[in-house]
Scaffold this active site. Structure first.
Site, PDB file in Angstrom:
ATOM      1  CB  SER A  81      -2.493 -18.042  12.675  1.00  0.00           C
ATOM      2  OG  SER A  81      -2.606 -19.404  12.324  1.00  0.00           O
ATOM      3  CG  ASP A 104      -1.990 -19.474   4.444  1.00  0.00           C
ATOM      4  OD1 ASP A 104      -1.535 -20.570   4.823  1.00  0.00           O
ATOM      5  OD2 ASP A 104      -2.448 -18.634   5.224  1.00  0.00           O
ATOM      6  CG  HIS A 126      -0.045 -19.467   8.057  1.00  0.00           C
ATOM      7  ND1 HIS A 126      -1.402 -19.261   7.855  1.00  0.00           N
ATOM      8  CD2 HIS A 126       0.104 -19.667   9.390  1.00  0.00           C
ATOM      9  CE1 HIS A 126      -2.028 -19.354   9.016  1.00  0.00           C
ATOM     10  NE2 HIS A 126      -1.135 -19.591   9.966  1.00  0.00           N
TER      11      HIS A 126
END
Length: 310
Positions: free
Chosen positions: A130, A256, A283
């Site tokens: 991320s 996502d 995600h």
């Protein structure tokens, strides 16, 4: 949600502990007096294939489940592993007076150079999740100028265009936005308690939503002036990685809910970059079965292992 559940955390603890690695804590130099904390792990008696630097996501830490599980996979593959905490993540709020923000790439580059000197196992790799994936790719962009001998980076669901990510979260169901708002507020409260004379913001400030709280951070604690300039500072979308000299692997998913897959298809990447878009994964989830095995940590270990092969 399952990917960050207590079950995954316990699994990460068990898998890493089962390897009985030698793990030591380190305070590394981020430049200009900045101190960052990290954990170095190795398997005793095993000659390392290289050193893997792992970078967590926003409001995660070196002890997050995905960090432990990825470290375990890399240790099994023969790597030494260094799990770095960003400023104000984990139990590190006391190390620096100023607040964390996402454009503090300079201190991460400086810390990576310090880590490379302390642990000279080669090749040196990096991987992140991320926001950590965004940092890993920016680290790769700056590595040649910094003299960092980075051989490969792997990024799982990296943030590309933070302004777009903000819009997507605001338009979504609210789970992600609420999660990050709560975690960030807790972090800011902790920072205020440690440095009350420097950080005297009130609870009314902390009750603002994500966008307004970000605007407050930018205007009061950075030199960017506007939230748009701040977002642009760590934007790596479009053509911004076209000049990437370090080979890179990027994993994302079609579903996502934070970073649209379409943004990855619009990336202009060099021939040494590999992009994989999975059908499912959410995600940074990528759960494979009821045991909560994750594809992400296996993928990182496979990509870095392939890059380390002769």
């Amino acid at each position: 949600m399952l990917g960050s559940s207590p079950m995954r955390r316990r699994r990460g603890e068990r898998e890493l502990a089962a390897l009985r690695p030698i793990t030591t804590e380190h305070i590394v130099d981020g430049g200009d007096g900045v101190r960052l904390h990290g954990l170095h792990s190795r398997i005793e008696g095993a000659p390392p294939r290289g050193l893997a630097l792992l970078l967590h996501g926003w409001e995660g830490s070196a002890e997050s489940s995905y960090m432990r599980l990825t470290a375990a996979q890399l240790l099994r593959a023969g790597f030494e592993v260094f799990r770095l905490n960003f400023r104000d993540h984990g139990d590190t709020h006391h190390l620096n007076e100023d607040l964390f923000h996402s454009n503090r790439i300079g201190e991460v580059v400086h810390a990576a150079c310090d880590i490379a000197q302390r642990f000279p196992a080669r090749p040196l790799m990096a991987a992140g999740y991320s926001l950590g994936g965004n940092f890993a790719l920016r680290l790769a962009l700056r590595a040649p100028v910094a003299g960092l001998p980075l051989a490969h980076v792997a990024a799982v669901c990296p943030v590309l265009d933070p302004a777009r990510t903000m819009e997507v979260m605001e338009a979504g169901v609210g789970v992600y936005l609420g999660y990050f708002e709560r975690k960030w507020r807790d972090s800011l409260v902790r920072k205020r308690a440690l440095f009350p004379e420097l950080h005297d913001y009130d609870n009314r400030t902390l009750k603002q939503g994500m966008r307004e709280l970000t605007r407050w951070l930018v205007e009061r604690h950075t030199d960017f002036g506007t939230i748009d300039a701040y977002f642009d500072g760590y934007n790596i979308a479009g053509e911004r990685m076209a000049g990437l000299q370090v080979p890179a692997s990027i994993l994302t998913s079609e579903d996502d809910p934070v970073i649209p897959a379409a943004d990855f298809r619009e990336l202009r990447l060099p021939g040494t970059a590999y992009l994989e878009i999975a059908r499912w994964g959410g995600h940074c989830g990528f759960l494979l079965n009821g045991k909560l095995d994750g594809y992400g940590e296996h993928w990182v270990a496979e990509r870095l292992s392939a890059a380390a092969s002769p």
